[in-house]
Scaffold this motif. Structure first.
Motif, PDB file in Angstrom:
ATOM      1  N   ASP A  77      -2.314 -12.193  -8.920  1.00 16.77           N
ATOM      2  CA  ASP A  77      -1.815 -10.807  -8.929  1.00 16.77           C
ATOM      3  C   ASP A  77      -0.972 -10.535 -10.172  1.00 16.77           C
ATOM      4  OD1 ASP A  77      -3.000 -10.151  -6.483  1.00 16.77           O
ATOM      5  OD2 ASP A  77      -1.281 -10.894  -5.343  1.00 16.77           O
ATOM      6  N   SER A  96      -7.685   1.969  -9.804  1.00 19.03           N
ATOM      7  CA  SER A  96      -8.408   3.134  -9.290  1.00 19.03           C
ATOM      8  C   SER A  96      -8.005   4.423 -10.014  1.00 19.03           C
ATOM      9  CB  SER A  96      -8.136   3.302  -7.792  1.00 19.03           C
ATOM     10  OG  SER A  96      -6.753   3.522  -7.549  1.00 19.03           O
ATOM     11  N   CYS A  99      -2.230   4.489  -3.638  1.00 20.08           N
ATOM     12  CA  CYS A  99      -3.125   3.354  -3.885  1.00 20.08           C
ATOM     13  C   CYS A  99      -2.393   2.051  -3.555  1.00 20.08           C
ATOM     14  CB  CYS A  99      -3.587   3.328  -5.348  1.00 20.08           C
ATOM     15  SG  CYS A  99      -2.213   3.222  -6.504  1.00 20.08           S
ATOM     16  N   ILE A 100      -3.022   0.923  -3.916  1.00 17.89           N
ATOM     17  CA  ILE A 100      -2.398  -0.391  -3.808  1.00 17.89           C
ATOM     18  C   ILE A 100      -1.584  -0.627  -5.080  1.00 17.89           C
ATOM     19  CG2 ILE A 100      -2.763  -2.860  -3.524  1.00 17.89           C
ATOM     20  CD1 ILE A 100      -3.600  -1.251  -1.113  1.00 17.89           C
ATOM     21  N   GLU A 119       0.850  -1.184   0.000  1.00 16.63           N
ATOM     22  CA  GLU A 119       0.000   0.000   0.000  1.00 16.63           C
ATOM     23  C   GLU A 119       0.888   1.236   0.000  1.00 16.63           C
ATOM     24  OE1 GLU A 119      -3.387   2.282   2.728  1.00 16.63           O
ATOM     25  OE2 GLU A 119      -2.522   0.367   3.386  1.00 16.63           O
ATOM     26  N   ASP A 155      -4.713  -1.457  -8.540  1.00 20.23           N
ATOM     27  CA  ASP A 155      -6.123  -1.669  -8.204  1.00 20.23           C
ATOM     28  C   ASP A 155      -7.072  -1.002  -9.190  1.00 20.23           C
ATOM     29  OD1 ASP A 155      -5.624   0.926  -7.618  1.00 20.23           O
ATOM     30  OD2 ASP A 155      -6.215   0.830  -5.510  1.00 20.23           O
TER      31      ASP A 155
END
Length: 293
Positions: free
Chosen positions: A71, A112, A38-39, A34, A110
């Motif tokens: 992942d 985002s 973001c991740i 993290e 992620d």
């Protein structure tokens, strides 16, 4: 002492410290962490080790997990999406008639946010472009203007030495480089010979600068008066790396060739004299501009 691991998110990019949270990682592993934005998923560039607390910016973000097969597959999907996003963004830039060059596109792990890196000569009003891209990708859009050195680092290539760019191979960050370094190293000041492909001064000018600075402090400069085993003389040439001085002896004829001596065998008697400013001569009467009648 704090236990940390080092994660790198871009090829030869900066290494960031994270708290391993009791997990053991190995060089080359992919890890999910993290960050402040973001991740993200990055490569382990430094295994578990303890360092001084003063070298760590607190609070340390913790390692979430070692990247799983899912992942890695997700990250590969993002790389494929970046290629599509690059093409779409280029078309949008052309449609908005913006003076900017798209360099790279990056999806956060992620999904985002999508980051678009570009170069431009000046400030660019890309507000309408951001709205257009957001309507296409339905996520947060961020445009970042970067410099030509960052562009070279991202794209890579071959330098004038024939080797891959240092910035894209092993440099974590850019060090300040000045034309003074080229002068002190006795290099040609021709811009085409001391500039990299990016158009800026070559990063490698910094590599040996400290060694040259040490040599300059212990080596008489050109124009110095020195004592040699054969008598006094004026330094007419200096080779810093070999430590050889070319000296024109006072006892020699004016048109005699200079003699080479090792710096160890010479003693400086007087540094170079400062250059005297030449007095500007008054313009001659016939050189004065005539007024039109």
């Amino acid at each position: 002492m704090a236990e940390v691991i080092g994660i790198r998110f871009k090829n030869q990019g900066k290494i960031y410290y994270f708290d391993p949270d009791g997990q053991i990682v190995h060089l080359g592993d992919m890890a999910v962490v993290e960050t402040t934005r973001c991740i993200e998923c990055g490569e382990v560039a430094m295994e578990n080790r303890h360092i001084e607390d003063s070298h760590v910016v607190q609070p340390l973000k913790k390692l979430i997990r070692i990247a799983t097969k899912e992942d890695l597959e997700h990250q590969e999907e993002n790389h494929q999406k970046e290629k599509v996003a690059f093409e779409i963004c280029e078309k949008k830039i052309a449609a908005h008639n913006l003076e900017m060059k798209l360099v790279d596109v990056e999806y956060t792990f992620d999904n985002s946010k999508i980051l678009f890196y570009f170069t431009a000569d000046g400030r660019v009003d890309f507000r309408e472009l951001v709205k257009d891209l957001a309507s296409v990708f339905r996520t947060r859009i961020e445009l970042r203007q970067i410099g030509v050195r960052d562009e070279a680092k991202m794209l890579g290539g071959l330098g004038i030495c024939g080797r891959p760019f240092c910035c894209s191979q092993f440099l974590d960050g850019f060090q300040p480089v000045s034309i003074k370094m080229a002068k002190e190293q006795g290099l040609s000041l021709n811009p085409t010979k001391i500039s990299g492909t990016c158009g800026r001064l070559m990063c490698c000018l910094k590599y040996e600068q400290e060694a040259y600075e040490d040599l300059l402090h212990s080596t008489p400069a050109q124009g110095s008066l020195v004592a040699t085993p054969d008598g006094r003389g004026m330094v007419t040439g200096v080779n810093l790396l070999s430590g050889i001085l070319q000296v024109h002896l006072d006892s020699a004829a004016a048109d005699a060739a200079s003699v080479g001596y090792s710096v160890k065998n010479c003693k400086m008697l007087r540094p170079p004299l400062p250059r005297q400013k030449q007095k500007k001569s008054a313009p001659k009467e016939d050189s004065a501009p005539q007024k039109d009648e």
